[in-house]
Design an enzyme around this catalytic site. Sequence first.
Site, PDB file in Angstrom:
ATOM      1  N   CYS A  88      33.795  35.575  43.031  1.00 31.36           N
ATOM      2  CA  CYS A  88      33.540  36.145  44.352  1.00 31.36           C
ATOM      3  C   CYS A  88      32.100  35.845  44.767  1.00 31.36           C
ATOM      4  O   CYS A  88      31.271  35.465  43.935  1.00 31.36           O
ATOM      5  CB  CYS A  88      33.729  37.652  44.293  1.00 31.36           C
ATOM      6  SG  CYS A  88      35.298  38.114  43.565  1.00 31.36           S
ATOM      7  N   LYS A 134      35.001  27.995  44.379  1.00 29.74           N
ATOM      8  CA  LYS A 134      34.086  26.932  43.965  1.00 29.74           C
ATOM      9  C   LYS A 134      33.725  26.999  42.486  1.00 29.74           C
ATOM     10  O   LYS A 134      33.852  26.020  41.774  1.00 29.74           O
ATOM     11  CB  LYS A 134      32.818  26.982  44.825  1.00 29.74           C
ATOM     12  CG  LYS A 134      31.841  25.853  44.559  1.00 29.74           C
ATOM     13  CD  LYS A 134      32.381  24.535  45.038  1.00 29.74           C
ATOM     14  CE  LYS A 134      31.455  23.367  44.774  1.00 29.74           C
ATOM     15  NZ  LYS A 134      32.207  22.099  44.878  1.00 29.74           N
ATOM     16  N   GLY A 143      33.831  39.034  38.687  1.00 28.49           N
ATOM     17  CA  GLY A 143      34.180  38.945  37.266  1.00 28.49           C
ATOM     18  C   GLY A 143      35.404  39.785  36.949  1.00 28.49           C
ATOM     19  O   GLY A 143      36.136  40.197  37.852  1.00 28.49           O
ATOM     20  N   TRP A 151      37.649  36.923  45.711  1.00 27.35           N
ATOM     21  CA  TRP A 151      38.692  36.049  45.165  1.00 27.35           C
ATOM     22  C   TRP A 151      39.453  36.954  44.215  1.00 27.35           C
ATOM     23  O   TRP A 151      38.960  37.306  43.147  1.00 27.35           O
ATOM     24  CB  TRP A 151      38.047  34.872  44.422  1.00 27.35           C
ATOM     25  CG  TRP A 151      39.021  33.846  43.951  1.00 27.35           C
ATOM     26  CD1 TRP A 151      39.487  32.764  44.657  1.00 27.35           C
ATOM     27  CD2 TRP A 151      39.636  33.772  42.659  1.00 27.35           C
ATOM     28  NE1 TRP A 151      40.362  32.044  43.880  1.00 27.35           N
ATOM     29  CE2 TRP A 151      40.471  32.631  42.659  1.00 27.35           C
ATOM     30  CE3 TRP A 151      39.584  34.544  41.502  1.00 27.35           C
ATOM     31  CZ2 TRP A 151      41.240  32.252  41.551  1.00 27.35           C
ATOM     32  CZ3 TRP A 151      40.342  34.175  40.406  1.00 27.35           C
ATOM     33  CH2 TRP A 151      41.155  33.031  40.426  1.00 27.35           C
TER      34      TRP A 151
END
Length: 585
Positions: A2, A580, A100, A73
Site C-alpha cells: 500500500c 509496484k 504489510g 492494496w
Amino acid sequence: MCGITGYIGPKKASEIILASLKRVEYRGYDSAGIAVSNSKIEIMKDAGKIADIEKKLDFSKLEGNMGIGHTRWATHGTVNTQNAHPHTDCTGKIVLVHNGIIENFAELKEELEEKGHKFSSETDTEMMAHLLEEEERKQPDFMRAFLAAVKRVEGSYSFVAMRQGDGRIYAARKSCPLVMGVGKGEMFFASDIPAVLPYTRDFVFLEEGEAASISASDYALYEVKGGKEKEKRKPTHVDWTPQMAQKEGHAHFMIKEIFEQQSTIRQSLAADVGEGVKLLKKAKFITTVACGTSYYAGLLFKEMLRQAGRRSDCVLGSEYLSGIYERDTIVVAVSQSGETADTLNAVRYAKEHGASVLGITNVVGSSLSREADACIYIGAGPEIAVVATKSFTSQLVVLYKLALTLAKKKDMVERMKDLSAIAEIVLSKNEEIRALAEKLAAKKDFFFIGRGLSFPVALEGALKLKEITYLHAEAYAAGELKHGPLSLLESGIPIIAIAPSDASTPKLVSNIKECKARNASVFAVSDSDAVLREAELKFVMPQVDAVFAPIIYVIPLQLLAYHMAVKLGKDPDKPRNLAKSVTVE
Ligand code: M6R
C-alpha cells in the site's frame, strides 16, 4: 504494497497528503483515505481510485496541519469503505494506516475482543488501532504505548499513527518500506521517495525494526525491540527531481518510461560496478535471485556469466528457500524497488548461511541497498508505472557491464555505448508498432517464442502483455513447442517470434514453419530476412550485436503491450490486482 504518507508542518495537511498519495498510488489503488488531527481526528475514505473518490469526497474540507493518508492494496478483507484506511480505535482518538500483513492478527484480535473492543472492518490494521488504545491505557506516554504495541506484532509492517491532541506522528517499520522526509519546518513519512519529492530531497531511511516520531521541526528514532531512543542519522540527499516523477505530457507513465530508455540505457552504463566485480571475483558460484521482470534480467545475467566461464544459476526469490544454497556462493539480488519481500527473504536466507550478497537496485536507501554487502544502483530514475520497462533495460545494462568487466571484456563494454542510439531507432518506429497492436488487439491468446538469449525476452514480452491487457500470453523456448505446446495451436493464433540474427536463426526458421503448418499467424520481430520472409506481420529491427539484442528487442514488445492495453481501454499504469513493489510473500 500500500501507499502511505504523513505530514506535519505549517501547511494544510490534507492538500499535501492528497497530492502525495496520488504520487504513490502505483503501490495500491483499490481504496484511499486521509485522516487529519485538529481539535479532533477527522477521516475521509472510500473504495476506488483516488480520482473517482475525489468526485464523491471533498478532502479539502479536512482542516489541520498534521495528517496521514493511505492507498490500499487489499490483503485482509474485500475492497469497501469500511476496510479502507485510516482505521481507528473504539474512541476514535487514535488513527492508523498500515502496509504489510500482521500474521498474529487473529490471536490479538480475539484477545482485544475479549477485553470489549468493537471492530468495524475485516482488516488486520484495525486490530493495531485497538491494540494501541489498550497499550495507551497502561502507559499514557504515547511513544511508549506505540513501541509496546508494535513489539507485539508479528509479520511485516510499516505503520503510521496519530493520536488526538498530540503534536507528533508515529511510525515503525519491519519488512515494508518507510522513509522520513526532512523539510524546512515540516516533516513527512512516506512509503516511497516520489511521494514527497516536491517538498524535500532529504531522507532518513527507517531501518528494520525501527520506530520514529516526528514533529514539524524535529524527529526521534527508537529501536522497537528494546524501546531505546537511538542516535539521529544525518539525512541522505537524493538526486531524483520532482519532474522525474511527472508524466510530462505523456498519456501514461508507462509510455513516458518506455521512451526514457533512449537516455536511461546510456545513464546506466555509467554505473560503477567496481564493488560488484571485487565481490564476484571471489565467488566459486554465483546465484542470482529475483522476481518477475527482474528474474528475467537475472536469467540473462546467468547466461552472460556462463559465457564468461563462471558457474552460475538464477533462482526465483520465492523458491530460493528450498535449500538450493551452495557453499562459497555469492548471491546477486536484483530488484528495481529493493523492497520485494520474496527477494529480500532470499537475501536474508543467504546471509544467514554465510553468503555475501550483491544488490542491484534502482532505489537509494531501499531495504536491499541496506541489507546487501555491496550495492550497485542501476540509475533508471523513478519508475512509476506498475509494470517494469526502463528498469529492465537498465538492469540488463548494469548486469552485462558487470559480467563483461568480470570477464575482462572491456571492448564489449565499450560497444555497449551504441545501444542508446539503437534504442532511439526502435522508439522512432512507435507508430508502426501502434498499427500492429491495433491489428492484434482482437486476439485472445499469444505465444511468444525465442531461442537462447531471446527466450528471457520472450518471457518478458509475454509478461508485459498479460499484465496490462489481461490477455492470455505464454512464452516458450522455440525448440520446446514441438514437445507439447504445439497442440494448442489453432488457426490465426499469433506467434510472436523474437528473432535477432544469430547462430540459432536457421532453427528458429524451422520452428516458425512448424507453427505456420498449423495455420498460426506469425509476427516476427527480427533483422533477419530469412525470418521476416516467413512472417505475416513483421517489425524490422535495426542491426545490433546478437549478445546485446535482449536490451533492444524488448522495446518493441513493451510498446506492443502498451498500445494494445490502450486500444482495449485498460489503464497501463495501474493494472488490476497488481502493485509496484510486492512487500508481501
Ligand atoms: O521491484 P522488483 O524488481 O523486485 O519487482 C519484481 C517484480 O514484482 C516485478 O518485476 C513485477 O513482475 C512487475 N510487475 C513487472 O512488470
